[in-house]
Design an enzyme around this catalytic site. Sequence first.
Site, PDB file in Angstrom:
ATOM      1  N   ASP A  44      32.652 -38.010  31.274  1.00  0.00           N
ATOM      2  CA  ASP A  44      33.485 -37.554  32.402  1.00  0.00           C
ATOM      3  C   ASP A  44      34.909 -37.292  31.931  1.00  0.00           C
ATOM      4  O   ASP A  44      35.559 -36.336  32.347  1.00  0.00           O
ATOM      5  CB  ASP A  44      33.515 -38.614  33.516  1.00  0.00           C
ATOM      6  N   ARG A  67      21.812 -38.977  40.875  1.00  0.00           N
ATOM      7  CA  ARG A  67      21.451 -39.970  39.861  1.00  0.00           C
ATOM      8  C   ARG A  67      20.739 -41.156  40.506  1.00  0.00           C
ATOM      9  O   ARG A  67      19.893 -41.793  39.905  1.00  0.00           O
ATOM     10  CB  ARG A  67      22.698 -40.435  39.113  1.00  0.00           C
ATOM     11  N   ARG A  84      35.265 -34.086  30.058  1.00  0.00           N
ATOM     12  CA  ARG A  84      35.247 -32.963  31.001  1.00  0.00           C
ATOM     13  C   ARG A  84      36.606 -32.841  31.701  1.00  0.00           C
ATOM     14  O   ARG A  84      37.133 -31.743  31.871  1.00  0.00           O
ATOM     15  CB  ARG A  84      34.121 -33.185  32.019  1.00  0.00           C
ATOM     16  N   HIS A  86      29.444 -43.482  36.958  1.00  0.00           N
ATOM     17  CA  HIS A  86      29.181 -42.182  36.320  1.00  0.00           C
ATOM     18  C   HIS A  86      28.353 -41.393  37.326  1.00  0.00           C
ATOM     19  O   HIS A  86      27.130 -41.360  37.278  1.00  0.00           O
ATOM     20  CB  HIS A  86      28.424 -42.384  35.008  1.00  0.00           C
TER      21      HIS A  86
HETATM   22  P1  NAD Z   1      13.983 -35.681  28.332  1.00  0.00           P
HETATM   23  O1  NAD Z   1      12.960 -35.608  29.413  1.00  0.00           O
HETATM   24  O2  NAD Z   1      14.231 -34.481  27.486  1.00  0.00           O
HETATM   25  O3  NAD Z   1      13.635 -36.894  27.355  1.00  0.00           O
HETATM   26  C1  NAD Z   1      13.255 -38.156  27.799  1.00  0.00           C
HETATM   27  C2  NAD Z   1      12.323 -38.731  26.750  1.00  0.00           C
HETATM   28  O4  NAD Z   1      12.070 -40.106  27.088  1.00  0.00           O
HETATM   29  C3  NAD Z   1      10.948 -38.031  26.684  1.00  0.00           C
HETATM   30  O5  NAD Z   1      10.744 -37.545  25.380  1.00  0.00           O
HETATM   31  C4  NAD Z   1       9.963 -39.139  27.064  1.00  0.00           C
HETATM   32  O6  NAD Z   1       8.720 -39.037  26.374  1.00  0.00           O
HETATM   33  C5  NAD Z   1      10.733 -40.370  26.641  1.00  0.00           C
HETATM   34  N1  NAD Z   1      10.262 -41.630  27.256  1.00  0.00           N
HETATM   35  C6  NAD Z   1       9.918 -41.861  28.544  1.00  0.00           C
HETATM   36  N2  NAD Z   1       9.539 -43.147  28.700  1.00  0.00           N
HETATM   37  C7  NAD Z   1       9.662 -43.737  27.475  1.00  0.00           C
HETATM   38  C8  NAD Z   1       9.433 -45.054  26.978  1.00  0.00           C
HETATM   39  N3  NAD Z   1       8.996 -46.030  27.783  1.00  0.00           N
HETATM   40  N4  NAD Z   1       9.659 -45.285  25.663  1.00  0.00           N
HETATM   41  C9  NAD Z   1      10.081 -44.306  24.841  1.00  0.00           C
HETATM   42  N5  NAD Z   1      10.320 -43.046  25.247  1.00  0.00           N
HETATM   43  C10 NAD Z   1      10.105 -42.760  26.550  1.00  0.00           C
HETATM   44  O7  NAD Z   1      15.335 -36.145  29.057  1.00  0.00           O
HETATM   45  P2  NAD Z   1      16.840 -35.992  28.515  1.00  0.00           P
HETATM   46  O8  NAD Z   1      17.409 -34.731  29.034  1.00  0.00           O
HETATM   47  O9  NAD Z   1      16.867 -36.283  27.063  1.00  0.00           O
HETATM   48  O10 NAD Z   1      17.544 -37.175  29.342  1.00  0.00           O
HETATM   49  C11 NAD Z   1      17.168 -38.521  29.114  1.00  0.00           C
HETATM   50  C12 NAD Z   1      17.939 -39.455  30.051  1.00  0.00           C
HETATM   51  O11 NAD Z   1      19.328 -39.425  29.717  1.00  0.00           O
HETATM   52  C13 NAD Z   1      17.855 -39.061  31.535  1.00  0.00           C
HETATM   53  O12 NAD Z   1      17.778 -40.228  32.337  1.00  0.00           O
HETATM   54  C14 NAD Z   1      19.185 -38.372  31.776  1.00  0.00           C
HETATM   55  O13 NAD Z   1      19.581 -38.388  33.142  1.00  0.00           O
HETATM   56  C15 NAD Z   1      20.076 -39.230  30.909  1.00  0.00           C
HETATM   57  N6  NAD Z   1      21.376 -38.642  30.592  1.00  0.00           N
HETATM   58  C16 NAD Z   1      22.455 -39.439  30.740  1.00  0.00           C
HETATM   59  C17 NAD Z   1      23.713 -38.958  30.448  1.00  0.00           C
HETATM   60  C18 NAD Z   1      24.922 -39.853  30.631  1.00  0.00           C
HETATM   61  O14 NAD Z   1      26.036 -39.358  30.605  1.00  0.00           O
HETATM   62  N7  NAD Z   1      24.737 -41.157  30.780  1.00  0.00           N
HETATM   63  C19 NAD Z   1      23.869 -37.635  30.025  1.00  0.00           C
HETATM   64  C20 NAD Z   1      22.728 -36.849  29.854  1.00  0.00           C
HETATM   65  C21 NAD Z   1      21.464 -37.362  30.143  1.00  0.00           C
END
Ligand code: NAD
Length: 303
Positions: free
Chosen positions: A145, A85, A148, A172
């Site tokens: 977490d 991460r 899980r 996380h």
């Molecule tokens: P993804 O690539 O499917 O989607 C990301 C989206 O963000 C894309 O559609 C992209 O066009 C958009 N984007 C990028 N820059 C942008 C901006 N400035 N304004 C608006 N939209 C913008 O990714 P995902 O699988 O949906 O994951 C998204 C994020 O969530 C990642 O950083 C991932 O690591 C995180 N995540 C966090 C957790 C958690 O537990 N905190 C869990 C799952 C995913």
Amino acid sequence: MITIVGAGKVGASAAFEILRYRISDVTLIDIAEDLAKGEALDMMQAAPAIEFDGKIRGTNDYSEMEGSELVIVIAGQGRKPGMTRIDLMNNNAKIIRSIVKQVAKHAPDSKLMIVTNPVDIMTYIARKESGLPPNHVFGMGNILDTLRFRSYIAQELNVSRQDVNALVIGEHGDSMVPLVEYASVTGIPITTLLTKQQIDKVVQRTINSGADVIKLKGATIYAPAAVIALMADAVIQGRNRVLSVSTCPSGEYGCSDYSIGVPVVLGKNGVERIIDLKLTPESKQRFEKSITKIKTAVAQLKK
Ligand code: NAD
């Protein structure tokens, strides 16, 4: 209304969960030209089957977040296999900074939930740079977490997941702290039901759980989306749920100035209060390592 910024895999799934559980109307924003519009149209067409009346719209215009009670930021890159991460940090920090500016401009009275990873660092940036009240800004990580941890305890004991209660705090990430001393099955401490070896196995599986999914399918989607909806419900309905979220303690758990997962009461005002628990020396030591990891990452943030 809830605005979700980032209509990718997790953002779109979270929007659908929020609609199907009738938590709120949703505005989906993404920089990708037609993605948010397409997702919104697809969800709207599902509504008669699932019988929700919530409004969903998709746009790439940030001003449409105006009037939102909650803005959820899920924009940015996901973790690729083998990537930590922290590797993601500097790329996603730029994205978070630009979105937080838009939130401050168009929805300064909203609560702001950060999901983008590394979530503790992104929440730290959002809190510092949004100008929103500190309790209005929080991150989603440890509840996932915790789900899980609960799932693996239930599996080990062959009991219902519903009857398992537990708590994970800290980063996380790999330094998270599953609190064995507070895990129970209908109030029965797991230390009386499982051997030390079984507990160690369950804790390690919890720590590896996100990476295990990413290794198999490239991203985690359903579990984070479900957790986002649960947190959104806590805020929109003012449910005062006791959950572990990323927030900046004021000395509790020996931490201040950094955002890290701790148990809080989550309600209408976001973080209503932090619950300060007594930890075993082992958990305390692990939590301190978690703080150090976050501090080290923050020091590596590019301006
Ligand atoms: P993804 O690539 O499917 O989607 C990301 C989206 O963000 C894309 O559609 C992209 O066009 C958009 N984007 C990028 N820059 C942008 C901006 N400035 N304004 C608006 N939209 C913008 O990714 P995902 O699988 O949906 O994951 C998204 C994020 O969530 C990642 O950083 C991932 O690591 C995180 N995540 C966090 C957790 C958690 O537990 N905190 C869990 C799952 C995913």
